[in-house]
Design a protein around this motif. Structure first.
Motif, short mmCIF file in Angstrom:
data_model
loop_
_atom_site.label_atom_id
_atom_site.label_comp_id
_atom_site.label_asym_id
_atom_site.label_seq_id
_atom_site.Cartn_x
_atom_site.Cartn_y
_atom_site.Cartn_z
N SER A 131 -0.89 16.90 17.28
CA SER A 131 -2.31 17.12 16.92
C SER A 131 -2.71 18.03 18.38
O SER A 131 -3.59 19.10 18.22
CB SER A 131 -3.33 15.95 16.68
OG SER A 131 -3.27 15.24 17.70
N PRO A 152 -2.25 18.71 9.74
CA PRO A 152 -1.81 17.56 9.57
C PRO A 152 -1.46 17.05 8.11
O PRO A 152 -2.18 17.91 7.34
CB PRO A 152 -3.04 16.63 9.95
CG PRO A 152 -4.11 17.50 9.86
CD PRO A 152 -3.83 18.94 10.02
N GLY A 187 -2.89 12.25 9.16
CA GLY A 187 -2.77 12.75 10.32
C GLY A 187 -1.37 13.01 10.87
O GLY A 187 -1.13 13.78 11.79
#
Lengths: 582, 472
Positions: free
Chosen positions: B263, B269, B273
């Protein structure tokens, strides 16, 4: 003009400035000549996806175009071989480079030194159309390899060698096309993997692919030329189902694509296919099998290519008039490869990060299944069976949902069945096959006239059981009235005695149609006869005490496939058992 | 000696960008000298023209645009290997932290390894005798397998790993050829200490090679630790012919480190995530277990992961389950009932078991017993859920005997305790004893011949009592 690498990001590289590369052209990247494919051309930039690891690659290394799209070499020697996703022969690589795969190993897919006994079937001045057969050779003991003219070629034979021993690169025909250009034809041809090979006509599907697996053949049959999906969480038995079908189905040829799955599974498949003997020909199954092994730790871009490589080979053998079954395990890994590359290209994601073109790619793949008239007027088929590995076993995720739209046969594997060690764990309420009606005529003519009605009866019993189970969960089975108790008992016979099948039992691992039909018939007979007793107020408990239900459940083990006549005695046995109660 | 560049142009998360970098290779390792004294390492993750993006292993705090000197080392991330790595402790990036100095490199290897050609694999068939009934009997561990432990916070996964190591090493007793590579990613200090102490107590410390990344160490090193560990394992197994057991803990922290890095890198993602390539990344670790044709050694992996919120559908256990060859699932309710090891048998699975047991490996009736135990235990669950609705007294006699069977199965067969080590014979005999407490008609998966030979309610209690006394 020389093309030079400008940027490197994982498996994606770019070239700056004007290039003469075509979209989807196959290219050789860097000094190690890594295989790649052009996936985007922008005003100032050409984007290339590399099929091998880019560790150690530097900028300004050259990129060389091949002037043709990513293609597969097709010819004798494919059969029994094992390839990675971009058709590199794994056995030859292991022999030359050892146990670990290096990037850029440049071994040709087919053995160029092997000599084939070729029987040429054309003469000078014959006109050949695309796809026409000009020669044949015995590829393995099981497969006669028919050499066909590439589909996009036609012309007049101006020179031909006599039948005899040739290597794959020996020219055996010279062909003059309509423009007067002369083509050298050897034993091979190339075909771009992302394009379906042309055919004359598609036929309706009306013949089942017999797999010997009861729950498939009887309840959720797949037609030759059809497409099926096998979704299931881990441990539900996807690979086991695929292996069982690959081993026992009545296709002439199996193409098994291990796409992003375990290495040990491929080793096991290889071992099993070499050991197992085809009952018809007494030869190892490997002689009719091609394995594509792009395991999960091999480069991800090659994984994306692997299913196209597999289906192209399947189509090639279909064009010779064979029935081919393609197993793809697993299409989810392929979809994830798409997602991974899409992410590197910074494309706008749709659901769960998958690219928006996921459904169209899936349909392009599954639509390559079919039962066809080939260009050389034979009939052949490609049946596709794709495993799907939904995340968290949740069938609402994009790959399962989109796959469902393009297949007509859906074998949903159920974790709770697998936990209870009910195999194959194909759930009978959520699975379906749309081919049943198309196949009804075949069943009538080849198995028995009442096959489809018996099947419908079984589905009904199972359906009733699942409704009753809801009640049983609340109040216990003792409360049910006797006719419902009977339904529960018969449903147990169907579930345990019929649907459950033991892949490790010598007789039960493969069951011919005749036995499947008779087993159904026996269960149905028991149900009908027992029902008349229930109507005479005889409790189900008394019938159960005769042990007749357990006898029926054990039929699958007690009657071997060689002695199917024993099945007829069960009707008599049911009569006796019920007479005792009465 | 590579080129040395002054300063850098961007810093973002653990990434730095350097301009004017020429002739550098993808994945090359760089050495960064901060303020002329503090040395850090990194690797090239992306090249665009003359701009190189570099991932700094030790983190980027303290870096400025002009206080660094960067040198490109001209090779990908490597670790030094020799026989002497056994008994040593390294950090996540493979540098010694036990104060015993650098390893004299006999051999250097790229930590990313190379994919093993599936043709060159040998299918694993020999089982490892762990002395734990729930594993040996029902989820047999095969040499060359990757069998993770799915656990949750507060469950005794570490204890189980230690028990497997110490009991397997006794049973293996080809003695010299057995080794352990221990990779710890983001573990707490006392967990690392617990493993070290346990290895010392069982006397295997000189056969252990440890790669430790504690929970407060840099996350980039966390993503390197399992790669270093597996590279060491490959060296020991394939060059020195040893049978290596690799324990990786905790894979969930590893994946979280990957997510953090992804990230900060601005990547798109996937689920929860985690990066879209989590599957491929995990596969590149797990697939390094196995046996290679023509070599004598083997790598068996036992990765441990904690399921966040005990959720088996969470991406980390989910993707792991898709790659590994089965899983051992720890069950919180068993543990709360005082059962150790709390192995939830129905959810656990060993995929390679079917080919490594039976005649010639363990005992001819092994798979039949296992099947019947599984099937009967599944019935126990049904009976229990029925009992929870209508009460235990209302159950049929058969269901009552299932309830009783379930209790003994969990207490005696599964819950053998930390000290007990059962031989394969003992485990299988105990299995028959348990099945003998059920009525004959309930044994629907067994051959009548087998039942006749082994079904013996009269001796069952004695065998069970014996097992209880040994547990104490």
């Amino acid at each position: 003009m020389e093309n030079k690498i400008y940027s490197i990001n994982g498996p994606v590289i770019t070239i700056k400035g004007e290039t003469d590369l075509m979209m989807m052209e196959m290219v050789y990247v860097g000094n190690d000549r890594l295989l790649g494919e052009v996936i985007g051309i922008e005003r100032n930039e050409t984007i290339i996806q590399v099929y091998e690891t880019t560790t150690g690659l530097k900028i300004n290394e050259p990129v060389i175009g091949s002037k043709s799209p990513l293609s597969c070499v097709l010819g004798p020697g494919l059969m029994s071989n094992t390839y990675d996703g971009i058709q590199r022969p794994l056995k030859a690589i292991a022999d030359r480079y050892g146990a670990f795969i290096d990037a850029g190993s440049d071994i040709l897919p087919l053995d160029i030194n092997k000599v084939w006994d070729v029987e040429v079937s054309v003469k000078v001045d014959d006109r050949l159309e695309g796809g026409q057969i000009y020669a044949q050779c015995q590829e393995t003991a099981l497969i006669k390899h028919k050499l066909m003219l590439a589909p996009d070629l036609c012309g007049i034979v101006i020179d031909v060698k006599p039948s005899g021993l040739y290597k794959i690169n020996d020219v055996i025909i010279k062909l003059k096309d309509d423009n007067g250009k002369i083509h050298d034809i050897d034993l091979t041809q190339k075909w771009p993997i992302r394009h379906a090979r042309p055919i004359k006509d598609r036929k309706t599907l009306n013949m089942p692919l017999a797999t010997g697996q009861r729950v498939i053949d009887t309840l959720f049959a797949i037609a030759k030329g059809g497409a099926a999906a096998v979704p299931g969480g881990f441990g539900a038995g996807k690979t086991m189902t695929q292996h069982q079908i690959a081993k026992w189905c009545d296709a002439d040829i199996i193409v098994y694509v291990g796409c992003g799955e375990r290495g040990n599974e491929m080793t096991q498949a290889l071992e099993e296919f070499s050991e197992l003997i085809d009952p018809k020909s007494q030869r190892p199954l490997l002689e009719r099998t091609i394995l594509i092994a792009n395991t999960s730790n091999m480069p991800v871009a090659a994984r994306e290519a692997s299913i196209y490589t597999g289906v192209t080979m399947a189509e090639y053998y279909r064009d010779m008039g064979y029935h081919v079954a393609l197993m793809a395990d697993s299409t989810s890994r392929w979809a994830e490869a798409l997602r991974e590359i899409s992410g590197r290209l910074e494309e706008m994601p749709a659901e769960e990060g998958f690219p928006a073109y996921l459904p169209s790619r899936l349909s392009q793949f599954y639509e390559r299944a079919g039962y066809v008239d080939t260009l050389n007027d034979q009939q052949g088929s490609v049946t596709i069976i794709g495993a799907v590995s939904p995340q968290g076993g949740d069938f609402s995720e994009p790959v399962t949902q989109n796959t469902k739209r393009f297949v007509r046969c859906f074998w949903a594997l159920d974790k709770s069945l697998a936990y209870a060690r009910h195999f194959p764990a194909i759930n009978w309420t959520s699975s379906y096959s749309e081919y049943i009606d198309d196949l009804a005529r075949w069943y009538n003519e080849n198995v028995a006239r009442d096959f489809t009605s018996l099947r419908a009866e079984m589905v009904k019993i199972l359906h009733e059981e699942s409704a009753l189970n809801e009640i049983v969960k609340l109040i216990g089975a003792d409360i049910l009235p006797d006719d419902q108790k009977l339904t529960m008992e018969i449903a147990r016979c169907v579930r345990v005695g019929f649907l459950q099948q033991n892949a490790f039992h010598p007789d039960d691992t493969y069951v011919p149609y005749e036995k499947q039909y008779k087993m159904m018939k026996i269960i149905d007979y028991l149900y009908k006869e027992a029902k008349t007793l229930i109507n005479k107020k005889i409790p189900t408990r008394l019938i159960a005490e005769t042990g007749i239900f357990d006898r029926i459940i054990k039929i699958k083990y007690d009657v071997s496939n060689d002695h199917l006549e024993l099945l007829d005695e069960y009707f008599h046995e049911i009569d006796q058992a019920l007479a005792k109660v009465e | 000696m590579g080129l040395q560049l002054l300063g850098l142009s961007e810093v973002s998360g653990s990434l730095i960008a350097i301009d004017n970098a020429q002739d550098i290779a993808n994945e090359e390792v760089v050495e960064i000298l901060v303020d002329g004294k503090n040395k850090r390492f990194g690797r090239v993750v992306k090249i665009e023209g003359e701009k190189a993006m570099i991932q700094v292993f030790e983190g980027t705090s303290g870096l400025s645009k002009n206080n660094t000197k960067t040198r490109f080392l001209g090779h990908p991330m490597e670790i030094a290997l020799s026989k002497e790595i056994l008994g040593r402790t390294f950090n996540g990036a493979g540098r010694p932290i036990d104060g015993l100095g650098e390893v004299y490199a006999h051999h250097k290897a790229n930590i990313n390894g190379k994919p093993l050609n599936p043709i060159a694999r040998k299918y694993p068939r020999n089982y490892i005798n762990t002395g734990i009934s729930a594993i040996d009997g029902l989820n047999t561990l095969i040499r060359g397998q990757k069998l993770p432990i799915f656990s949750g916070s507060g469950l005794p996964h570490d204890k189980l790993a230690v028990q497997i190591v110490s009991q397997a090493q006794i049973a293996e007793d080809e003695g010299k050829n057995f080794g352990i590579v221990f990779g710890a990613m983001g573990v707490k200090n006392d967990v690392a200490a617990y493993f070290r102490r346990s290895f010392e107590e069982t006397g295997v410390m000189e056969k252990v090679c440890m790669f430790i990344n504690l929970s407060n160490d840099p996350i980039i090193e966390r993503t390197l630790a399992p790669r270093c560990a597996l590279t060491a394992a490959e060296y020991l197994a394939y060059e020195l012919d040893m049978h290596i057991l690799v324990i990786l803990t905790d894979m969930t922290s590893y994946c979280e480190a990957l997510r953090e890095f992804s990230s900060s890198n601005g990547e798109i993602p996937g689920r929860k995530g985690y990066p879209g390539y989590l599957y491929s990344d995990l596969a590149s670790l797990y697939e390094r277990a196995g046996i290679v044709e023509g070599k004598n050694g083997s790598i068996t992996q036992i990765p441990i992961l904690t399921m966040p919120n005990d959720d088996i559908t969470h991406p980390v256990p989910d993707l792991t389950g898709y790659i590994t060859e089965g899983q051992i699932v720890l069950d919180r309710s068993l543990y709360q009932n005082g059962i150790y090891p709390p192995i939830g048998c129905l959810m656990s699975l060993s995929r390679l078991m079917k080919d490594g047991i039976g005649e010639g490996y363990t005992r001819s009736d092994h798979s039949d017993i296992a099947n019947q135990l599984f099937a009967s235990y599944a019935k126990v669950m049904e009976a229990r859920s029925l009992a929870s609705v209508i009460g235990e007294d209302e159950l049929s006699d058969l269901d009552k005997s299932y309830i009783a069977f379930g209790l003994t199965f969990e207490k005696i067969f599964v819950g053998q305790g930390f000290k007990a080590q059962r031989s394969m014979q003992e485990t299988l005999n105990l299995g028959w004893a348990l099945l003998s407490t059920l009525p004959l008609s309930a044994l629907d998966r067994l051959d009548p011949e087998l039942i006749k030979a082994n079904y013996s309610p009269s001796t069952a209690q004695r065998i069970i009592d014996l097992a209880i006394s040994e547990g104490k």
